[in-house]
Design a protein around this motif. Structure first.
Motif, PDB file in Angstrom:
ATOM      1  N   GLN A 146    -132.446 -28.930  18.237  1.00  0.00           N
ATOM      2  CA  GLN A 146    -131.586 -29.534  17.230  1.00  0.00           C
ATOM      3  C   GLN A 146    -130.142 -29.073  17.422  1.00  0.00           C
ATOM      4  O   GLN A 146    -129.581 -28.391  16.577  1.00  0.00           O
ATOM      5  CB  GLN A 146    -132.078 -29.161  15.838  1.00  0.00           C
ATOM      6  CG  GLN A 146    -133.467 -29.686  15.546  1.00  0.00           C
ATOM      7  CD  GLN A 146    -133.941 -29.217  14.188  1.00  0.00           C
ATOM      8  OE1 GLN A 146    -133.422 -28.287  13.602  1.00  0.00           O
ATOM      9  NE2 GLN A 146    -134.971 -29.881  13.679  1.00  0.00           N
ATOM     10  N   ILE A 147    -129.562 -29.435  18.527  1.00  0.00           N
ATOM     11  CA  ILE A 147    -128.168 -29.103  18.795  1.00  0.00           C
ATOM     12  C   ILE A 147    -127.333 -30.349  18.553  1.00  0.00           C
ATOM     13  O   ILE A 147    -127.600 -31.402  19.105  1.00  0.00           O
ATOM     14  CB  ILE A 147    -127.987 -28.629  20.255  1.00  0.00           C
ATOM     15  CG1 ILE A 147    -128.817 -27.378  20.492  1.00  0.00           C
ATOM     16  CG2 ILE A 147    -126.519 -28.386  20.560  1.00  0.00           C
ATOM     17  CD1 ILE A 147    -128.880 -26.960  21.932  1.00  0.00           C
ATOM     18  N   ASP A 148    -126.350 -30.211  17.693  1.00  0.00           N
ATOM     19  CA  ASP A 148    -125.446 -31.315  17.417  1.00  0.00           C
ATOM     20  C   ASP A 148    -124.069 -30.908  17.923  1.00  0.00           C
ATOM     21  O   ASP A 148    -123.334 -30.172  17.256  1.00  0.00           O
ATOM     22  CB  ASP A 148    -125.410 -31.625  15.921  1.00  0.00           C
ATOM     23  CG  ASP A 148    -124.659 -32.908  15.609  1.00  0.00           C
ATOM     24  OD1 ASP A 148    -123.861 -33.361  16.459  1.00  0.00           O
ATOM     25  OD2 ASP A 148    -124.861 -33.451  14.511  1.00  0.00           O
ATOM     26  N   PHE A 149    -123.733 -31.339  19.107  1.00  0.00           N
ATOM     27  CA  PHE A 149    -122.491 -30.938  19.756  1.00  0.00           C
ATOM     28  C   PHE A 149    -121.281 -31.215  18.878  1.00  0.00           C
ATOM     29  O   PHE A 149    -120.383 -30.386  18.782  1.00  0.00           O
ATOM     30  CB  PHE A 149    -122.349 -31.664  21.099  1.00  0.00           C
ATOM     31  CG  PHE A 149    -121.097 -31.307  21.840  1.00  0.00           C
ATOM     32  CD1 PHE A 149    -121.025 -30.136  22.565  1.00  0.00           C
ATOM     33  CD2 PHE A 149    -119.987 -32.135  21.805  1.00  0.00           C
ATOM     34  CE1 PHE A 149    -119.875 -29.789  23.239  1.00  0.00           C
ATOM     35  CE2 PHE A 149    -118.824 -31.800  22.476  1.00  0.00           C
ATOM     36  CZ  PHE A 149    -118.771 -30.611  23.204  1.00  0.00           C
ATOM     37  N   TRP A 150    -121.228 -32.344  18.225  1.00  0.00           N
ATOM     38  CA  TRP A 150    -120.049 -32.741  17.454  1.00  0.00           C
ATOM     39  C   TRP A 150    -119.982 -32.109  16.079  1.00  0.00           C
ATOM     40  O   TRP A 150    -118.905 -31.856  15.554  1.00  0.00           O
ATOM     41  CB  TRP A 150    -119.988 -34.259  17.328  1.00  0.00           C
ATOM     42  CG  TRP A 150    -119.803 -34.911  18.658  1.00  0.00           C
ATOM     43  CD1 TRP A 150    -120.746 -35.595  19.372  1.00  0.00           C
ATOM     44  CD2 TRP A 150    -118.628 -34.899  19.459  1.00  0.00           C
ATOM     45  NE1 TRP A 150    -120.233 -36.002  20.571  1.00  0.00           N
ATOM     46  CE2 TRP A 150    -118.910 -35.589  20.657  1.00  0.00           C
ATOM     47  CE3 TRP A 150    -117.352 -34.357  19.313  1.00  0.00           C
ATOM     48  CZ2 TRP A 150    -117.999 -35.766  21.665  1.00  0.00           C
ATOM     49  CZ3 TRP A 150    -116.436 -34.545  20.315  1.00  0.00           C
ATOM     50  CH2 TRP A 150    -116.751 -35.242  21.476  1.00  0.00           C
ATOM     51  N   ARG A 151    -121.116 -31.832  15.439  1.00  0.00           N
ATOM     52  CA  ARG A 151    -121.106 -31.331  14.066  1.00  0.00           C
ATOM     53  C   ARG A 151    -121.326 -29.818  13.949  1.00  0.00           C
ATOM     54  O   ARG A 151    -121.008 -29.235  12.927  1.00  0.00           O
ATOM     55  CB  ARG A 151    -122.172 -32.064  13.250  1.00  0.00           C
ATOM     56  CG  ARG A 151    -121.790 -33.514  12.998  1.00  0.00           C
ATOM     57  CD  ARG A 151    -122.820 -34.224  12.126  1.00  0.00           C
ATOM     58  NE  ARG A 151    -122.466 -35.611  11.927  1.00  0.00           N
ATOM     59  CZ  ARG A 151    -122.753 -36.591  12.778  1.00  0.00           C
ATOM     60  NH1 ARG A 151    -123.404 -36.337  13.886  1.00  0.00           N
ATOM     61  NH2 ARG A 151    -122.399 -37.842  12.524  1.00  0.00           N
ATOM     62  N   ASP A 152    -121.889 -29.169  14.960  1.00  0.00           N
ATOM     63  CA  ASP A 152    -122.078 -27.714  14.930  1.00  0.00           C
ATOM     64  C   ASP A 152    -120.747 -27.016  15.176  1.00  0.00           C
ATOM     65  O   ASP A 152    -119.875 -27.543  15.856  1.00  0.00           O
ATOM     66  CB  ASP A 152    -123.089 -27.268  15.988  1.00  0.00           C
ATOM     67  CG  ASP A 152    -124.512 -27.666  15.632  1.00  0.00           C
ATOM     68  OD1 ASP A 152    -124.767 -27.992  14.462  1.00  0.00           O
ATOM     69  OD2 ASP A 152    -125.367 -27.650  16.539  1.00  0.00           O
ATOM     70  N   ILE A 156    -114.592 -21.987  16.815  1.00  0.00           N
ATOM     71  CA  ILE A 156    -113.870 -21.802  15.553  1.00  0.00           C
ATOM     72  C   ILE A 156    -114.783 -22.258  14.420  1.00  0.00           C
ATOM     73  O   ILE A 156    -115.874 -22.751  14.663  1.00  0.00           O
ATOM     74  CB  ILE A 156    -112.524 -22.579  15.560  1.00  0.00           C
ATOM     75  CG1 ILE A 156    -112.744 -24.049  15.885  1.00  0.00           C
ATOM     76  CG2 ILE A 156    -111.563 -21.960  16.548  1.00  0.00           C
ATOM     77  CD1 ILE A 156    -111.476 -24.882  15.839  1.00  0.00           C
ATOM     78  N   ASP A 157    -114.332 -22.092  13.196  1.00  0.00           N
ATOM     79  CA  ASP A 157    -115.194 -22.343  12.039  1.00  0.00           C
ATOM     80  C   ASP A 157    -115.272 -23.792  11.594  1.00  0.00           C
ATOM     81  O   ASP A 157    -115.758 -24.078  10.500  1.00  0.00           O
ATOM     82  CB  ASP A 157    -114.735 -21.481  10.852  1.00  0.00           C
ATOM     83  CG  ASP A 157    -114.984 -20.011  11.099  1.00  0.00           C
ATOM     84  OD1 ASP A 157    -115.883 -19.690  11.890  1.00  0.00           O
ATOM     85  OD2 ASP A 157    -114.277 -19.186  10.498  1.00  0.00           O
ATOM     86  N   ILE A 158    -114.795 -24.707  12.413  1.00  0.00           N
ATOM     87  CA  ILE A 158    -114.901 -26.122  12.054  1.00  0.00           C
ATOM     88  C   ILE A 158    -115.569 -26.865  13.205  1.00  0.00           C
ATOM     89  O   ILE A 158    -115.439 -26.477  14.369  1.00  0.00           O
ATOM     90  CB  ILE A 158    -113.519 -26.737  11.744  1.00  0.00           C
ATOM     91  CG1 ILE A 158    -112.591 -26.616  12.951  1.00  0.00           C
ATOM     92  CG2 ILE A 158    -112.897 -26.104  10.525  1.00  0.00           C
ATOM     93  CD1 ILE A 158    -111.341 -27.444  12.812  1.00  0.00           C
ATOM     94  N   PRO A 159    -116.301 -27.920  12.900  1.00  0.00           N
ATOM     95  CA  PRO A 159    -116.947 -28.700  13.962  1.00  0.00           C
ATOM     96  C   PRO A 159    -115.917 -29.415  14.840  1.00  0.00           C
ATOM     97  O   PRO A 159    -114.789 -29.693  14.407  1.00  0.00           O
ATOM     98  CB  PRO A 159    -117.802 -29.721  13.210  1.00  0.00           C
ATOM     99  CG  PRO A 159    -117.788 -29.319  11.793  1.00  0.00           C
ATOM    100  CD  PRO A 159    -116.662 -28.389  11.579  1.00  0.00           C
ATOM    101  N   ILE A 160    -116.297 -29.754  16.038  1.00  0.00           N
ATOM    102  CA  ILE A 160    -115.400 -30.428  16.982  1.00  0.00           C
ATOM    103  C   ILE A 160    -114.952 -31.779  16.437  1.00  0.00           C
ATOM    104  O   ILE A 160    -113.799 -32.168  16.603  1.00  0.00           O
ATOM    105  CB  ILE A 160    -116.085 -30.593  18.351  1.00  0.00           C
ATOM    106  CG1 ILE A 160    -116.287 -29.225  18.980  1.00  0.00           C
ATOM    107  CG2 ILE A 160    -115.289 -31.492  19.274  1.00  0.00           C
ATOM    108  CD1 ILE A 160    -117.069 -29.225  20.265  1.00  0.00           C
ATOM    109  N   MET A 161    -115.828 -32.482  15.747  1.00  0.00           N
ATOM    110  CA  MET A 161    -115.457 -33.817  15.247  1.00  0.00           C
ATOM    111  C   MET A 161    -114.335 -33.746  14.209  1.00  0.00           C
ATOM    112  O   MET A 161    -113.604 -34.703  14.024  1.00  0.00           O
ATOM    113  CB  MET A 161    -116.673 -34.564  14.690  1.00  0.00           C
ATOM    114  CG  MET A 161    -117.269 -33.968  13.441  1.00  0.00           C
ATOM    115  SD  MET A 161    -118.732 -34.837  12.868  1.00  0.00           S
ATOM    116  CE  MET A 161    -118.058 -36.349  12.259  1.00  0.00           C
ATOM    117  N   GLU A 162    -114.168 -32.613  13.538  1.00  0.00           N
ATOM    118  CA  GLU A 162    -113.095 -32.463  12.556  1.00  0.00           C
ATOM    119  C   GLU A 162    -111.835 -31.861  13.172  1.00  0.00           C
ATOM    120  O   GLU A 162    -110.813 -31.763  12.507  1.00  0.00           O
ATOM    121  CB  GLU A 162    -113.566 -31.583  11.403  1.00  0.00           C
ATOM    122  CG  GLU A 162    -114.681 -32.213  10.589  1.00  0.00           C
ATOM    123  CD  GLU A 162    -115.199 -31.282   9.505  1.00  0.00           C
ATOM    124  OE1 GLU A 162    -114.496 -30.297   9.170  1.00  0.00           O
ATOM    125  OE2 GLU A 162    -116.303 -31.525   9.013  1.00  0.00           O
TER     126      GLU A 162
END
Length: 170
Positions: A146-152, A156-162
């Motif tokens: 269950q790895i979510d590259f964009w949301r994990d 840093i403390d924010i997901p890549i998508m943000e």
């Protein structure tokens, strides 16, 4: 006048412990490690480190755990390598003052290593520990299913998508 079992106990807890302080920092030459192992071996079998007896059991077998038929004596070479791995681990954690000093001395502001003409002997031990432990270090991410590259969150403390939503400062 010590029994065989007593000599094994003495070798495990005293003879193997004497060089540890020095081995924590310095890489011992193979000739010295071999001589130290021979002294321990001769003491176990003969009771006298200067007298040599015919080999009863291979040294590699003596160093194995009791469950595997050995006597659980640590080879000085393995002790030296284990000390380097520990030295490297403490250095990588960077919480001790000496580790902070070594990082500032041997790495640039960008984190690249600086090579001096005559480096520290302690630095050589840290590099040896890094080389020994690198093949055995890996990242474990959850259950790997269950790895979510964009949301994990990663570095840093924010997901890549943000990340694109963050204000940019030049």
């Amino acid at each position: 006048m010590i029994s065989f079992q007593g000599r094994i106990t003495l070798a495990k807890f005293v003879l193997n412990s004497v060089p540890i302080h020095n081995m924590e920092i310095y890489k011992w030459p193979q000739s010295l490690i071999k001589e130290g192992d021979n002294i321990i071996r001769n003491y176990i079998w003969m009771g006298d480190p200067t007298k040599r007896k015919g080999v009863i059991l291979k040294w590699e077998k003596v160093c194995k755990p009791i469950k595997e038929g050995g006597l659980e004596i640590q080879s000085l070479g393995e002790v030296n390598n284990a000390m380097f791995c520990k030295l490297h681990w403490v250095f990588k954690q960077g919480t001790k003052e000496w580790a902070k000093f070594m990082k500032s001395k041997f790495s640039s502001k960008s984190g690249d290593l600086i090579c001096y003409h005559k480096p520290s002997t302690i630095w050589k031990g840290i590099q040896t520990g890094a080389a020994l432990s690198k093949p055995h270090i890996e990242w474990l991410i959850g259950n790997k299913m269950q790895i979510d590259f964009w949301r994990d969150t990663w570095a840093i403390d924010i997901p890549i998508m943000e990340y694109n939503d963050l204000p940019r400062h030049l």
